[in-house]
Design a protein around this motif. Structure first.
Motif, mmCIF file in Angstrom:
data_model
loop_
_atom_site.group_PDB
_atom_site.id
_atom_site.type_symbol
_atom_site.label_atom_id
_atom_site.label_comp_id
_atom_site.label_asym_id
_atom_site.label_seq_id
_atom_site.Cartn_x
_atom_site.Cartn_y
_atom_site.Cartn_z
ATOM 1 N N GLU A 9 0.822 -1.196 0.000
ATOM 2 C CA GLU A 9 0.000 0.000 0.000
ATOM 3 C C GLU A 9 0.865 1.259 0.000
ATOM 4 N N PHE A 10 0.522 2.195 -0.851
ATOM 5 C CA PHE A 10 1.177 3.497 -0.855
ATOM 6 C C PHE A 10 0.425 4.408 0.100
ATOM 7 N N ILE A 11 1.151 5.129 0.905
ATOM 8 C CA ILE A 11 0.542 6.021 1.886
ATOM 9 C C ILE A 11 1.033 7.430 1.609
ATOM 10 N N LEU A 12 0.110 8.318 1.386
ATOM 11 C CA LEU A 12 0.472 9.721 1.208
ATOM 12 C C LEU A 12 0.374 10.397 2.568
ATOM 13 N N SER A 13 1.502 10.539 3.183
ATOM 14 C CA SER A 13 1.558 11.109 4.513
ATOM 15 C C SER A 13 2.967 11.635 4.745
ATOM 16 N N THR A 14 3.119 12.397 5.790
ATOM 17 C CA THR A 14 4.450 12.870 6.154
ATOM 18 C C THR A 14 4.934 12.110 7.383
ATOM 19 N N LEU A 15 6.204 12.128 7.604
ATOM 20 C CA LEU A 15 6.774 11.499 8.797
ATOM 21 C C LEU A 15 6.162 12.128 10.046
ATOM 22 N N ASN A 16 5.917 13.400 9.974
ATOM 23 C CA ASN A 16 5.308 14.132 11.072
ATOM 24 C C ASN A 16 3.952 13.538 11.470
ATOM 25 N N ASP A 17 3.190 13.061 10.491
ATOM 26 C CA ASP A 17 1.866 12.488 10.746
ATOM 27 C C ASP A 17 1.930 11.191 11.546
ATOM 28 N N PHE A 18 3.042 10.483 11.496
ATOM 29 C CA PHE A 18 3.155 9.190 12.159
ATOM 30 C C PHE A 18 3.573 9.290 13.630
ATOM 31 N N VAL A 19 3.976 10.462 14.065
ATOM 32 C CA VAL A 19 4.479 10.622 15.433
ATOM 33 C C VAL A 19 3.427 11.342 16.275
ATOM 34 N N PRO A 20 2.865 10.652 17.270
ATOM 35 C CA PRO A 20 1.839 11.282 18.114
ATOM 36 C C PRO A 20 2.376 12.529 18.821
ATOM 37 N N GLU A 21 1.511 13.501 18.998
ATOM 38 C CA GLU A 21 1.898 14.756 19.638
ATOM 39 C C GLU A 21 2.462 14.544 21.044
ATOM 40 N N GLU A 22 1.991 13.533 21.765
ATOM 41 C CA GLU A 22 2.428 13.312 23.143
ATOM 42 C C GLU A 22 3.640 12.382 23.247
ATOM 43 N N HIS A 23 4.208 11.984 22.124
ATOM 44 C CA HIS A 23 5.354 11.064 22.161
ATOM 45 C C HIS A 23 6.555 11.740 22.848
ATOM 46 N N LEU A 24 7.321 10.948 23.576
ATOM 47 C CA LEU A 24 8.487 11.451 24.308
ATOM 48 C C LEU A 24 9.462 12.211 23.413
ATOM 49 N N VAL A 25 9.702 11.727 22.202
ATOM 50 C CA VAL A 25 10.673 12.410 21.331
ATOM 51 C C VAL A 25 10.204 13.806 20.942
ATOM 52 N N ARG A 26 8.905 13.989 20.829
ATOM 53 C CA ARG A 26 8.392 15.338 20.532
ATOM 54 C C ARG A 26 8.630 16.268 21.718
ATOM 55 N N ASN A 27 8.397 15.751 22.912
ATOM 56 C CA ASN A 27 8.620 16.578 24.099
ATOM 57 C C ASN A 27 10.088 16.923 24.279
ATOM 58 N N ILE A 28 10.949 15.980 24.034
ATOM 59 C CA ILE A 28 12.390 16.246 24.140
ATOM 60 C C ILE A 28 12.793 17.320 23.140
ATOM 61 N N THR A 29 12.328 17.177 21.913
ATOM 62 C CA THR A 29 12.673 18.147 20.871
ATOM 63 C C THR A 29 12.091 19.518 21.186
ATOM 64 N N LYS A 30 10.942 19.520 21.818
ATOM 65 C CA LYS A 30 10.305 20.787 22.191
ATOM 66 C C LYS A 30 11.103 21.520 23.266
ATOM 67 N N TRP A 31 11.695 20.778 24.197
ATOM 68 C CA TRP A 31 12.325 21.398 25.361
ATOM 69 C C TRP A 31 13.849 21.442 25.328
ATOM 70 N N VAL A 32 14.474 20.619 24.481
ATOM 71 C CA VAL A 32 15.940 20.587 24.433
ATOM 72 C C VAL A 32 16.403 21.024 23.047
ATOM 73 N N ASP A 33 17.287 21.989 23.020
ATOM 74 C CA ASP A 33 17.874 22.477 21.768
ATOM 75 C C ASP A 33 19.207 21.769 21.549
ATOM 76 N N PHE A 34 19.251 20.910 20.545
ATOM 77 C CA PHE A 34 20.455 20.134 20.263
ATOM 78 C C PHE A 34 21.404 20.826 19.290
ATOM 79 N N SER A 35 21.057 21.999 18.815
ATOM 80 C CA SER A 35 21.878 22.658 17.792
ATOM 81 C C SER A 35 23.296 22.967 18.269
#
Length: 135
Positions: A9-35
């Motif tokens: 099956e082909f899925i037209l979606s973005t990687l962003n769509d597959f990651v739930p808003e409450e996922h730990l990696v989103r929170n880490i990215t929101k609060w920690v600047d790795f630049s």
């Protein structure tokens, strides 16, 4: 539904769509600047030769390993290959290959050997988290 058809099956979606808003990696990215990692690692990279793997990718691999209790870097790379949230965290789309675990190992034992870069990164991230908790 035919099982083969489901797997193709082909899925037209973005990687962003597959990651739930409450996922730990989103929170880490929101609060920690790795630049800051780019500035820390700049002296260890050359402008000559073939392009190196993004230092953020290399340093986020062991972060994933530690956060999610994965047993080895090799297993972590295998998990990143199939886990959309992990790919999102290291900013690597499905169209790009995950670095081989040996690439990480070579950087660990050669490029960053006898440096305190891992300590500096850990300290910086920890200080960012402490600042968040104190405010």
């Amino acid at each position: 539904m035919n099982e083969d058809r489901l797997k193709d099956e082909f899925i037209l979606s973005t990687l962003n769509d597959f990651v739930p808003e409450e996922h730990l990696v989103r929170n880490i990215t929101k609060w920690v600047d790795f630049s800051f990692i780019y500035d820390l690692t700049k002296p260890y990279y050359s402008d000559k030769g073939r392009p190196a793997i993004d230092p953020l990718v290399l340093f986020k691999i062991p972060i994933i390993k530690s956060l999610f209790g994965i047993s080895s870097i090799q297993r972590t790379c295998e998990e990143i290959h199939v886990n959309a949230a992990y790919r999102w965290f290291i900013n690597l789309p499905f169209s790009e290959k995950i670095p081989d675990h040996s690439t990480y190992s070579k950087n660990y034992t050669q490029r960053f050997y006898q440096t305190d870069i891992y300590h500096q990164i850990f300290t910086n991230v920890l200080n960012q988290i402490i600042k968040l908790l104190c405010y």
